[in-house]
Design a protein around this motif. Structure first.
Motif, PDB file in Angstrom:
ATOM      1  N   THR A  30       0.810  -1.203   0.000  1.00  0.00           N
ATOM      2  CA  THR A  30       0.000   0.000   0.000  1.00  0.00           C
ATOM      3  C   THR A  30       0.850   1.263   0.000  1.00  0.00           C
ATOM      4  O   THR A  30       2.034   1.241   0.344  1.00  0.00           O
ATOM      5  CB  THR A  30      -0.946   0.003   1.223  1.00  0.00           C
ATOM      6  N   ASN A  31       0.196   2.354  -0.397  1.00  0.00           N
ATOM      7  CA  ASN A  31       0.814   3.665  -0.489  1.00  0.00           C
ATOM      8  C   ASN A  31       1.979   3.658  -1.466  1.00  0.00           C
ATOM      9  O   ASN A  31       1.967   2.925  -2.448  1.00  0.00           O
ATOM     10  CB  ASN A  31       1.193   4.179   0.897  1.00  0.00           C
ATOM     11  N   ASP A  63      -0.543   8.921   0.446  1.00  0.00           N
ATOM     12  CA  ASP A  63       0.821   9.398   0.225  1.00  0.00           C
ATOM     13  C   ASP A  63       1.434   8.887  -1.072  1.00  0.00           C
ATOM     14  O   ASP A  63       2.639   8.729  -1.168  1.00  0.00           O
ATOM     15  CB  ASP A  63       1.718   8.985   1.406  1.00  0.00           C
ATOM     16  N   GLY A  64       0.618   8.595  -2.062  1.00  0.00           N
ATOM     17  CA  GLY A  64       1.135   8.130  -3.338  1.00  0.00           C
ATOM     18  C   GLY A  64       0.696   6.720  -3.654  1.00  0.00           C
ATOM     19  O   GLY A  64       0.212   5.990  -2.795  1.00  0.00           O
ATOM     20  N   PHE A  65       0.859   6.331  -4.917  1.00  0.00           N
ATOM     21  CA  PHE A  65       0.426   5.024  -5.383  1.00  0.00           C
ATOM     22  C   PHE A  65       1.594   4.046  -5.427  1.00  0.00           C
ATOM     23  O   PHE A  65       2.732   4.423  -5.683  1.00  0.00           O
ATOM     24  CB  PHE A  65      -0.165   5.132  -6.794  1.00  0.00           C
ATOM     25  N   THR A  66       1.278   2.785  -5.229  1.00  0.00           N
ATOM     26  CA  THR A  66       2.240   1.725  -5.499  1.00  0.00           C
ATOM     27  C   THR A  66       2.508   1.669  -6.998  1.00  0.00           C
ATOM     28  O   THR A  66       1.593   1.778  -7.805  1.00  0.00           O
ATOM     29  CB  THR A  66       1.696   0.372  -5.006  1.00  0.00           C
ATOM     30  N   ARG A  67       3.751   1.449  -7.367  1.00  0.00           N
ATOM     31  CA  ARG A  67       4.109   1.503  -8.780  1.00  0.00           C
ATOM     32  C   ARG A  67       4.448   0.128  -9.361  1.00  0.00           C
ATOM     33  O   ARG A  67       3.673  -0.451 -10.071  1.00  0.00           O
ATOM     34  CB  ARG A  67       5.293   2.469  -8.998  1.00  0.00           C
ATOM     35  N   HIS A  68       5.590  -0.441  -9.081  1.00  0.00           N
ATOM     36  CA  HIS A  68       6.025  -1.657  -9.754  1.00  0.00           C
ATOM     37  C   HIS A  68       6.046  -2.833  -8.782  1.00  0.00           C
ATOM     38  O   HIS A  68       6.682  -2.778  -7.737  1.00  0.00           O
ATOM     39  CB  HIS A  68       7.425  -1.469 -10.362  1.00  0.00           C
ATOM     40  N   VAL A  69       5.357  -3.911  -9.181  1.00  0.00           N
ATOM     41  CA  VAL A  69       5.289  -5.118  -8.360  1.00  0.00           C
ATOM     42  C   VAL A  69       5.589  -6.324  -9.250  1.00  0.00           C
ATOM     43  O   VAL A  69       4.927  -6.530 -10.274  1.00  0.00           O
ATOM     44  CB  VAL A  69       3.910  -5.289  -7.702  1.00  0.00           C
ATOM     45  N   ASP A  70       6.560  -7.138  -8.841  1.00  0.00           N
ATOM     46  CA  ASP A  70       6.897  -8.374  -9.541  1.00  0.00           C
ATOM     47  C   ASP A  70       6.515  -9.559  -8.668  1.00  0.00           C
ATOM     48  O   ASP A  70       6.937  -9.647  -7.504  1.00  0.00           O
ATOM     49  CB  ASP A  70       8.393  -8.445  -9.847  1.00  0.00           C
ATOM     50  N   VAL A  71       5.714 -10.470  -9.224  1.00  0.00           N
ATOM     51  CA  VAL A  71       5.306 -11.698  -8.531  1.00  0.00           C
ATOM     52  C   VAL A  71       5.887 -12.850  -9.334  1.00  0.00           C
ATOM     53  O   VAL A  71       5.418 -13.161 -10.435  1.00  0.00           O
ATOM     54  CB  VAL A  71       3.767 -11.790  -8.428  1.00  0.00           C
ATOM     55  N   LEU A  72       6.922 -13.510  -8.800  1.00  0.00           N
ATOM     56  CA  LEU A  72       7.749 -14.420  -9.588  1.00  0.00           C
ATOM     57  C   LEU A  72       7.913 -15.778  -8.900  1.00  0.00           C
ATOM     58  O   LEU A  72       8.301 -15.845  -7.724  1.00  0.00           O
ATOM     59  CB  LEU A  72       9.146 -13.812  -9.801  1.00  0.00           C
TER      60      LEU A  72
END
Length: 220
Positions: A30-31, A63-72
């Motif tokens: 989050t955030n 306070d801002g958005f989550t940007r890059h998420v890698d699920v590997l």
């Protein structure tokens, strides 16, 4: 809970029996998180949401958005809702690659995000992959087996290519979808089912490399 994390990694862990009505998150992101990597974990035995990008306060990101998420390269089993999920109040960019998802209500459901969903295996899920709202999605190189619905591509742009669909589980397009060079085998029902008044224009290209004992349904 990952809150305002930069370059965070969760790896080589086991999550079991994480279930609670209304919450029940294995990993909540989050955030203003960025460059989050979740890899080589096992999520087992009736989680509610195993991995979810959420907003921190009742649907409002402060306070801002989550940007890059890698699920590997993770294993997911028996998820009661979504194994991998983004809430529509967030806007991350996902790479979901090399995972195995078994017996879950929904495998991957992403809203308001761009994504690459690649080289995963989906077994006996209710809905294996769902895209919603805005976003560009590439769904390629995956193996689907015994799912009720394999893909529901309802986001702005969806490219579905080079996948293998085995033993049931149709594609249900609504908005723009390109469906090309996929393999469908061991089907007794429909491979593509599009409904609604604009069903004949709901996907703009279908080119399947191999179709055996399969059907396509378009209804209005």
């Amino acid at each position: 809970l990952l809150f305002d994390c930069l370059d965070g990694t969760v790896e080589n862990s086991t999550f079991k029996r994480i279930f609670k009505d209304g919450t029940g998150y294995g990993i909540a992101i989050t955030n203003a998180c960025d460059n989050i990597v979740i890899k080589n974990n096992s999520f087992l035995e009736k989680g509610r949401h195993y991995i979810a990008v959420v907003s921190s306060r009742g649907g409002v990101t402060t306070d801002g958005f989550t940007r890059h998420v890698d699920v590997l390269d993770n294993i997911f089993r028996d998820c009661a809702d979504e194994a991998v999920n983004s809430h529509p109040t967030s806007s991350p960019i996902f790479r979901v690659i090399g995972n195995e998802i078994y017996d879950s209500r929904k495998g991957v459901e992403l809203a308001r995000t761009d994504s690459i969903i690649k080289d995963n295996k989906f077994y006996r899920c209710g809905n294996a992959v769902v895209t919603l709202s805005t976003g560009d999605h590439v769904i390629e190189g995956n193996y689907f087996n015994g799912n009720r619905i394999s893909i529901i591509p309802h986001a702005t742009s969806n490219l579905i290519r080079n996948n293998v669909f085995d033993n049931g589980g149709y594609i249900m397009p609504e908005l723009n979808a390109v469906i090309e060079n996929n393999v469908f085998k061991n089907y007794s029902g429909y491979i593509i089912s599009a409904s609604g008044s604009s069903s004949c224009g709901s996907f703009n290209h279908v080119s399947m490399a191999s179709i055996r004992r399969c059907k396509v349904r378009l209804s209005s």
